[in-house]
Motif scaffolding. Structure first.
Motif, PDB file in Angstrom:
ATOM      1  N   ALA A  46       0.785  -1.235   0.000  1.00 15.11           N
ATOM      2  CA  ALA A  46       0.000   0.000   0.000  1.00 15.11           C
ATOM      3  C   ALA A  46       0.815   1.282   0.000  1.00 15.11           C
ATOM      4  N   GLY A  47       0.292   2.285  -0.719  1.00 18.52           N
ATOM      5  CA  GLY A  47       0.798   3.650  -0.623  1.00 18.52           C
ATOM      6  C   GLY A  47       0.017   4.388   0.449  1.00 18.52           C
ATOM      7  N   GLY A  48      -0.350   5.639   0.167  1.00 23.45           N
ATOM      8  CA  GLY A  48      -1.056   6.456   1.154  1.00 23.45           C
ATOM      9  C   GLY A  48      -2.566   6.380   1.019  1.00 23.45           C
ATOM     10  N   PRO A  89       4.888   9.809   5.389  1.00 23.75           N
ATOM     11  CA  PRO A  89       3.508  10.167   5.038  1.00 23.75           C
ATOM     12  C   PRO A  89       2.617   8.960   4.740  1.00 23.75           C
ATOM     13  N   ASP A  90       3.115   7.976   4.015  1.00 25.55           N
ATOM     14  CA  ASP A  90       2.225   6.877   3.623  1.00 25.55           C
ATOM     15  C   ASP A  90       1.917   5.958   4.807  1.00 25.55           C
ATOM     16  N   LEU A  91       2.916   5.655   5.628  1.00 27.01           N
ATOM     17  CA  LEU A  91       2.651   4.830   6.814  1.00 27.01           C
ATOM     18  C   LEU A  91       1.642   5.527   7.714  1.00 27.01           C
ATOM     19  N   PRO A  94      -3.691  -2.608  -3.932  1.00 28.30           N
ATOM     20  CA  PRO A  94      -4.854  -1.715  -3.870  1.00 28.30           C
ATOM     21  C   PRO A  94      -4.741  -0.676  -4.985  1.00 28.30           C
ATOM     22  N   PRO A  95      -5.743   0.198  -5.140  1.00 23.57           N
ATOM     23  CA  PRO A  95      -5.608   1.235  -6.172  1.00 23.57           C
ATOM     24  C   PRO A  95      -4.621   2.318  -5.741  1.00 23.57           C
ATOM     25  N   SER A  96      -3.389   1.921  -5.478  1.00 22.87           N
ATOM     26  CA  SER A  96      -2.315   2.850  -5.116  1.00 22.87           C
ATOM     27  C   SER A  96      -1.528   3.217  -6.360  1.00 22.87           C
ATOM     28  N   ALA A 123      -7.751   8.283 -16.498  1.00 20.96           N
ATOM     29  CA  ALA A 123      -7.119   9.286 -15.631  1.00 20.96           C
ATOM     30  C   ALA A 123      -7.110   8.799 -14.190  1.00 20.96           C
ATOM     31  N   PRO A 124      -6.155   9.283 -13.400  1.00 18.83           N
ATOM     32  CA  PRO A 124      -6.194   8.930 -11.983  1.00 18.83           C
ATOM     33  C   PRO A 124      -7.456   9.498 -11.335  1.00 18.83           C
ATOM     34  N   VAL A 125      -8.022   8.747 -10.389  1.00 16.05           N
ATOM     35  CA  VAL A 125      -9.223   9.226  -9.702  1.00 16.05           C
ATOM     36  C   VAL A 125      -8.875  10.482  -8.903  1.00 16.05           C
ATOM     37  N   MET A 135     -15.054   3.063  -7.550  1.00 18.34           N
ATOM     38  CA  MET A 135     -14.972   4.356  -6.864  1.00 18.34           C
ATOM     39  C   MET A 135     -15.210   4.151  -5.369  1.00 18.34           C
ATOM     40  N   MET A 136     -14.221   4.580  -4.570  1.00 12.70           N
ATOM     41  CA  MET A 136     -14.302   4.381  -3.120  1.00 12.70           C
ATOM     42  C   MET A 136     -15.102   5.520  -2.474  1.00 12.70           C
ATOM     43  N   THR A 137     -16.362   5.641  -2.859  1.00  8.68           N
ATOM     44  CA  THR A 137     -17.186   6.754  -2.399  1.00  8.68           C
ATOM     45  C   THR A 137     -17.518   6.640  -0.911  1.00  8.68           C
TER      46      THR A 137
HETATM   47  P1  GDP Z   1      -0.826   8.410  -2.023  1.00  8.61           P
HETATM   48  O1  GDP Z   1       0.447   7.783  -1.530  1.00  8.61           O
HETATM   49  O2  GDP Z   1      -1.528   9.209  -0.981  1.00  8.61           O
HETATM   50  O3  GDP Z   1      -0.682   9.098  -3.331  1.00  8.61           O
HETATM   51  O4  GDP Z   1      -1.839   7.200  -2.237  1.00  8.61           O
HETATM   52  P2  GDP Z   1      -1.753   5.839  -3.049  1.00  8.61           P
HETATM   53  O5  GDP Z   1      -0.524   5.700  -3.854  1.00  8.61           O
HETATM   54  O6  GDP Z   1      -2.080   4.727  -2.094  1.00  8.61           O
HETATM   55  O7  GDP Z   1      -3.005   5.996  -3.982  1.00  8.61           O
HETATM   56  C1  GDP Z   1      -3.069   7.014  -4.946  1.00  8.61           C
HETATM   57  C2  GDP Z   1      -3.981   6.557  -6.051  1.00  8.61           C
HETATM   58  O8  GDP Z   1      -5.271   6.262  -5.513  1.00  8.61           O
HETATM   59  C3  GDP Z   1      -4.208   7.607  -7.108  1.00  8.61           C
HETATM   60  O9  GDP Z   1      -3.492   7.251  -8.277  1.00  8.61           O
HETATM   61  C4  GDP Z   1      -5.720   7.589  -7.325  1.00  8.61           C
HETATM   62  O10 GDP Z   1      -6.068   7.515  -8.682  1.00  8.61           O
HETATM   63  C5  GDP Z   1      -6.172   6.365  -6.572  1.00  8.61           C
HETATM   64  N1  GDP Z   1      -7.505   6.521  -6.029  1.00  8.61           N
HETATM   65  C6  GDP Z   1      -7.928   7.441  -5.119  1.00  8.61           C
HETATM   66  N2  GDP Z   1      -9.247   7.293  -4.884  1.00  8.61           N
HETATM   67  C7  GDP Z   1      -9.676   6.263  -5.672  1.00  8.61           C
HETATM   68  C8  GDP Z   1     -10.947   5.640  -5.905  1.00  8.61           C
HETATM   69  O11 GDP Z   1     -11.974   5.984  -5.316  1.00  8.61           O
HETATM   70  N3  GDP Z   1     -10.982   4.598  -6.798  1.00  8.61           N
HETATM   71  C9  GDP Z   1      -9.849   4.172  -7.461  1.00  8.61           C
HETATM   72  N4  GDP Z   1      -9.979   3.149  -8.323  1.00  8.61           N
HETATM   73  N5  GDP Z   1      -8.641   4.762  -7.275  1.00  8.61           N
HETATM   74  C10 GDP Z   1      -8.561   5.771  -6.392  1.00  8.61           C
END
Ligand code: GDP
Ligand code: CA
Length: 318
Positions: A7-9, A47-49, A197-199, A235-237, A295-297
């Protein structure tokens, strides 16, 4: 069921909240990205942790997606009054305490994995949170400044510059000499399911995979590996993942990211329903693919995504 998530953030943390709701009895190990880590005001900031820890521990600023809820900025204002920056990185008073505790423990000789465990003793995220490595890795981004190639820290590129200039290269500095943190390789080898995950595929999951041994362990693991696309409709969400994908020559589409990971790494891939026409292209690459809402609404929608990922894992296991 033992589940490992790289996982990222924000994207990682929000997904984990849904996963925890979908399978409350699962033993979830999170391998967290530490390439975003930065030293500020003499403090070590992860930040991510912290985003994972605060989100799962109920302390996150919900709308913002990072940082603490009910935050104040007195320390930052006082630092600014001394002319001490950077002012572009938003460290709040509550958040400062986390970084002080972390830095103090690191200074006393504890590895980051032990420090993270200690911080989680307060937040009780309901998952085992492991940094990808105890060693220092810092993602740098190469950009063009007045015709000259310069490397800046990832946070400077992302937060200060808002990815407004092209990323020419993304380099996880130190990764090649880093070792996976204690427990990471064992968790991957012993997992029943591994999830991406969607990271961000480049600066979150890509950085974790850049630690020697982790990519190999995921590829060799007996468990099915299933990812969820962070890109929806080309596109990124949220955020600027397209900028760092371009730097590694990958289009900002759900199918291009699946192919970037490749069939030797992932067995299954979920795309959003708006990208249903990408399913065939992903399957052609040898990766089982389904289109479901991504979409993680809210937590229910996110739990449904987690269940879809686990269902696909069962399908590819058979
Ligand atoms: P960061 O480290 O905070 O940038 O977070 P991550 O790397 O874990 O995740 C960032 C990604 O999450 C971005 O590229 C977004 O497109 C994706 N993301 C955010 N919200 C959503 C969502 O609701 N659905 C999907 N599929 N992706 C999402
Ligand atoms: Ca990040």
């Amino acid at each position: 069921m033992r589940i490992v998530v790289l996982a990222g953030g924000i994207g990682g943390a929000r997904f984990l909240r849904g996963l925890r709701r979908a399978v409350p009895d699962a033993e979830i190990t999170v391998v967290g990205n530490t390439g975003d880590d930065i030293h500020l005001f003499g403090l070590k900031v992860c930040p991510d942790l912290d985003t994972v820890m605060y989100t799962l521990g109920g302390g996150i600023h919900e709308e913002q997606g990072w940082g603490r809820e009910g935050e104040t900025f007195a320390v930052k204002e006082e630092l600014a009054a001394y002319g001490v920056g950077p002012e572009w990185f938003g460290l709040g008073d509550r958040d400062f305490a986390t970084h002080i505790v972390r830095t103090q423990m690191l200074g006393a000789g504890y590895p980051l994995s032990a420090v993270t465990e200690a911080l989680c003793a307060r937040w009780k995220p309901g998952v085992r949170l492991l940094p990808m490595t105890d060693d220092r890795v810092e993602t740098h981004v190469a950009i063009d400044v007045d015709g000259e190639r310069r490397a800046v820290h990832f946070q400077e590129y992302w937060v200060k510059l808002r990815a407004s200039v092209d990323a020419l290269a993304v380099v996880p500095v130190g990764a090649e000499a880093a070792k996976p943190a204690p427990g990471v390789l064992d968790a991957i080898a012993g997992a029943d399911v591994i999830l991406f995950p969607p990271s961000n595929p480049v600066v979150s999951v890509g950085t974790i995979l850049a630690v020697p041994g982790i990519r190999e362990a995921v590829a060799a693991a007996p468990a099915p590996v299933v990812g969820l696309s962070p890109l929806v409709g080309g596109a990124p969400v949220r955020g600027m993942a397209d900028k760092v994908l371009a730097a590694v020559g990958v289009e900002s589409t759900a199918q291009a990211v699946a192919r970037h990971y490749g069939a030797d790494l992932i067995d299954g891939w979920l795309v959003d329903t708006v990208d249903a026409d990408a399913v065939a292209a992903v399957e052609e690459a040898g990766i089982a693919c389904r289109a479901v809402p991504l979409m993680m609404t809210d937590e229910d929608a996110t739990a449904a995504m987690a269940r879809a990922a686990l269902a696909l894992a069962e399908e590819v296991r058979a």
